[in-house]
Design an enzyme around this catalytic site. Sequence first.
Site, short mmCIF file in Angstrom:
data_model
loop_
_atom_site.label_atom_id
_atom_site.label_comp_id
_atom_site.label_asym_id
_atom_site.label_seq_id
_atom_site.Cartn_x
_atom_site.Cartn_y
_atom_site.Cartn_z
CE1 TYR A 80 -157.49 26.60 25.77
CE2 TYR A 80 -158.26 24.38 25.24
CZ TYR A 80 -157.31 25.24 25.81
OH TYR A 80 -156.22 24.72 26.45
N PRO A 94 -157.64 18.29 18.52
CG PRO A 94 -159.20 16.58 18.77
CD PRO A 94 -159.07 18.01 18.35
C1 HXC Z 1 -154.18 22.29 40.21
C2 HXC Z 1 -151.91 22.53 39.84
C3 HXC Z 1 -151.90 21.39 39.01
C4 HXC Z 1 -153.14 20.69 38.82
C5 HXC Z 1 -149.89 22.18 39.10
N1 HXC Z 1 -150.65 22.98 39.86
N2 HXC Z 1 -150.63 21.20 38.55
N3 HXC Z 1 -153.03 22.98 40.44
N4 HXC Z 1 -154.24 21.19 39.43
N5 HXC Z 1 -153.20 19.61 38.05
C6 HXC Z 1 -150.21 24.14 40.65
C7 HXC Z 1 -149.15 23.79 41.69
O1 HXC Z 1 -149.74 23.27 42.86
C8 HXC Z 1 -148.49 25.16 41.90
O2 HXC Z 1 -149.29 26.01 42.68
C9 HXC Z 1 -148.51 25.76 40.50
O3 HXC Z 1 -149.55 25.07 39.77
C10 HXC Z 1 -147.20 25.57 39.76
O4 HXC Z 1 -146.89 24.19 39.72
P1 HXC Z 1 -145.41 23.66 39.49
O5 HXC Z 1 -145.48 22.17 39.39
O6 HXC Z 1 -144.49 24.25 40.51
O7 HXC Z 1 -145.06 24.37 38.09
P2 HXC Z 1 -144.01 24.02 36.98
O8 HXC Z 1 -142.96 23.07 37.52
O9 HXC Z 1 -143.57 25.30 36.40
O10 HXC Z 1 -144.84 23.16 35.91
C11 HXC Z 1 -145.80 23.77 35.08
C12 HXC Z 1 -147.04 22.89 34.84
C13 HXC Z 1 -146.64 21.48 34.36
C14 HXC Z 1 -147.90 23.63 33.81
C15 HXC Z 1 -147.79 22.76 36.15
O11 HXC Z 1 -147.79 20.69 34.09
C16 HXC Z 1 -145.76 21.50 33.12
O12 HXC Z 1 -144.53 21.59 33.24
N6 HXC Z 1 -146.34 21.45 31.90
C17 HXC Z 1 -145.59 21.54 30.64
C18 HXC Z 1 -146.13 20.66 29.57
C19 HXC Z 1 -147.61 20.77 29.30
O13 HXC Z 1 -148.38 21.25 30.17
N7 HXC Z 1 -148.05 20.25 28.14
C20 HXC Z 1 -149.41 20.26 27.75
C21 HXC Z 1 -149.67 21.33 26.79
S1 HXC Z 1 -151.18 20.89 26.06
P3 HXC Z 1 -149.01 26.25 44.27
O14 HXC Z 1 -150.03 27.27 44.69
O15 HXC Z 1 -149.22 24.92 44.93
O16 HXC Z 1 -147.60 26.74 44.38
C22 HXC Z 1 -152.14 22.14 25.59
C23 HXC Z 1 -153.24 21.61 24.71
C24 HXC Z 1 -154.53 22.33 24.67
O17 HXC Z 1 -151.94 23.29 25.91
C25 HXC Z 1 -155.63 21.62 23.90
C26 HXC Z 1 -155.62 20.12 23.84
C27 HXC Z 1 -156.74 19.48 23.08
P1 NAP Z 2 -145.98 18.88 25.11
O1 NAP Z 2 -145.27 17.75 24.43
O2 NAP Z 2 -146.18 18.80 26.58
O3 NAP Z 2 -145.23 20.21 24.73
C1 NAP Z 2 -145.05 21.31 25.56
C2 NAP Z 2 -143.61 21.71 25.50
O4 NAP Z 2 -143.43 22.96 26.16
C3 NAP Z 2 -142.66 20.71 26.18
O5 NAP Z 2 -141.62 20.37 25.29
C4 NAP Z 2 -142.10 21.47 27.38
O6 NAP Z 2 -140.75 21.10 27.62
C5 NAP Z 2 -142.22 22.91 26.90
N1 NAP Z 2 -142.32 23.85 28.01
C6 NAP Z 2 -143.21 23.86 29.03
N2 NAP Z 2 -142.96 24.86 29.88
C7 NAP Z 2 -141.89 25.51 29.39
C8 NAP Z 2 -141.15 26.65 29.82
N3 NAP Z 2 -141.46 27.30 30.93
N4 NAP Z 2 -140.09 27.05 29.07
C9 NAP Z 2 -139.76 26.39 27.93
N5 NAP Z 2 -140.42 25.33 27.47
C10 NAP Z 2 -141.47 24.89 28.21
O7 NAP Z 2 -147.44 19.07 24.49
P2 NAP Z 2 -147.94 19.24 22.97
O8 NAP Z 2 -149.27 18.60 22.90
O9 NAP Z 2 -146.89 18.85 22.01
O10 NAP Z 2 -148.19 20.83 22.89
C11 NAP Z 2 -147.47 21.66 21.98
C12 NAP Z 2 -148.28 22.89 21.67
O11 NAP Z 2 -149.48 22.54 20.99
C13 NAP Z 2 -148.71 23.70 22.89
O12 NAP Z 2 -148.66 25.07 22.59
C14 NAP Z 2 -150.15 23.28 23.07
O13 NAP Z 2 -150.91 24.25 23.77
C15 NAP Z 2 -150.56 23.17 21.62
N6 NAP Z 2 -151.77 22.39 21.41
C16 NAP Z 2 -151.73 21.04 21.54
C17 NAP Z 2 -152.88 20.31 21.26
C18 NAP Z 2 -152.88 18.82 21.33
O14 NAP Z 2 -153.92 18.21 21.06
N7 NAP Z 2 -151.76 18.17 21.62
C19 NAP Z 2 -154.06 20.97 20.89
C20 NAP Z 2 -154.07 22.36 20.80
C21 NAP Z 2 -152.91 23.05 21.04
P3 NAP Z 2 -140.04 21.14 29.07
O15 NAP Z 2 -140.93 20.44 30.02
O16 NAP Z 2 -138.71 20.47 28.82
O17 NAP Z 2 -139.85 22.59 29.39
#
Ligand code: HXC
Ligand code: NAP
Length: 291
Positions: A154, A197
């Site tokens: 996307y 995925p």
């Molecule tokens: C609405 C949300 C929310 C939710 C957080 N926020 N989660 N708002 N819905 N579900 C808001 C919070 O209220 C806050 O806003 C702001 O976002 C920041 O949240 P924090 O928790 O303080 O941020 P942080 O601790 O930095 O954590 C970042 C995060 C968290 C993105 C919110 O989920 C995270 O750490 N993710 C890392 C791993 C991850 O996301 N992995 C997936 C990647 S998969 P306010 O206004 O309240 O301060 C991917 C795949 C794509 O990309 C395709 C797949 C098929």
């Molecule tokens: P994941 O396990 O949640 O990986 C995300 C990683 O990013 C975690 O290890 C997290 O570690 C790290 N991260 C998040 N915020 C960070 C920050 N501020 N600084 C440094 N590290 C940070 O999810 P995943 O599925 O393996 O995703 C990996 C990559 O693949 C991502 O780019 C995602 O968009 C991409 N992707 C995944 C899929 C899927 O189907 N899984 C599909 C398309 C693309 P910490 O929390 O320790 O920081």
Amino acid sequence: MYNQPMLRDDALKGKTIVVTGGGTGLGKAMGTYFLKLGANLVITSRKVDVLEKTAAEMEKETGGRVLAVACDVREYEQVENVLAETIKTFGKVDGLLNNAAGNFISPTERLSANAFSTVIDIVLKGSVNCTLAFGKHWIKEKQSASILNIVTTYAFTGSAYVVPSACAKGGVLAMTRSLAVEWGKYGIRTNAIAPGPFPTKGAWDRLLPGDLAEKFDFKNRVPLKRVGDHQELANLAAFLISDFAGYINGEVISIDGGEWLQGAGQFNGLEAIPNEMWDMFAQMTKSAKGS
Ligand code: HXC
Ligand code: NAP
């Protein structure tokens, strides 16, 4: 075959590769395979306990060397520290895998400004910070290198309900193609992978919470009727970051079983028509000849 390692054993021998978000999910899978191919590995993310546990597991499984450095990719000084620690431990660095990401599903109008910018900061600014710090280093040292960015399909189609992530990944793709041209003259290749995925805890917990995983089963969206296997992504990543892909620069490769194209083709929904109905439709469309 798709869950088997693909490259020859020494494909990354002597290379040092940094994987952001390397402690979990896809980053962990790709990093483990880089080690098996002879690379030194640096994994980095915010949670040092997760990183250290993964590093120990990886070393035990592969016999390779892993350096774990805590770093929030949103903070440029912390990224510079990863670079410094890498050089201190391994003497040089050859590859950067921008894999760290943050994401969650939400109607866009429900997002606070901070929620939107949190995702942009991790994905776009984080990839920019790493690319800039490492790129400056390679250019100064006159060293060739390889950057690989993990985006999503996307990034080019856009997607509802993950709009901050779509904006950020689109930006990373634009950076990939721009720097491929600008930094090609320094011997720095820049490419991207757009995965479909690939089940991970990080993504599934945030994108398919509760019973959404069953209701919105990704494999039903994929022409090949399955999700991806981590090893097949690792195979592609290892190839693209290695010297075997030395003439590939500025490319984005989708690895999604055809998922995004299935959503795109105007008549793709006709998949739902049972075989026996096609005879009737053939008669009807043929009889329309004279109309
Ligand atoms: C609405 C949300 C929310 C939710 C957080 N926020 N989660 N708002 N819905 N579900 C808001 C919070 O209220 C806050 O806003 C702001 O976002 C920041 O949240 P924090 O928790 O303080 O941020 P942080 O601790 O930095 O954590 C970042 C995060 C968290 C993105 C919110 O989920 C995270 O750490 N993710 C890392 C791993 C991850 O996301 N992995 C997936 C990647 S998969 P306010 O206004 O309240 O301060 C991917 C795949 C794509 O990309 C395709 C797949 C098929
Ligand atoms: P994941 O396990 O949640 O990986 C995300 C990683 O990013 C975690 O290890 C997290 O570690 C790290 N991260 C998040 N915020 C960070 C920050 N501020 N600084 C440094 N590290 C940070 O999810 P995943 O599925 O393996 O995703 C990996 C990559 O693949 C991502 O780019 C995602 O968009 C991409 N992707 C995944 C899929 C899927 O189907 N899984 C599909 C398309 C693309 P910490 O929390 O320790 O920081």
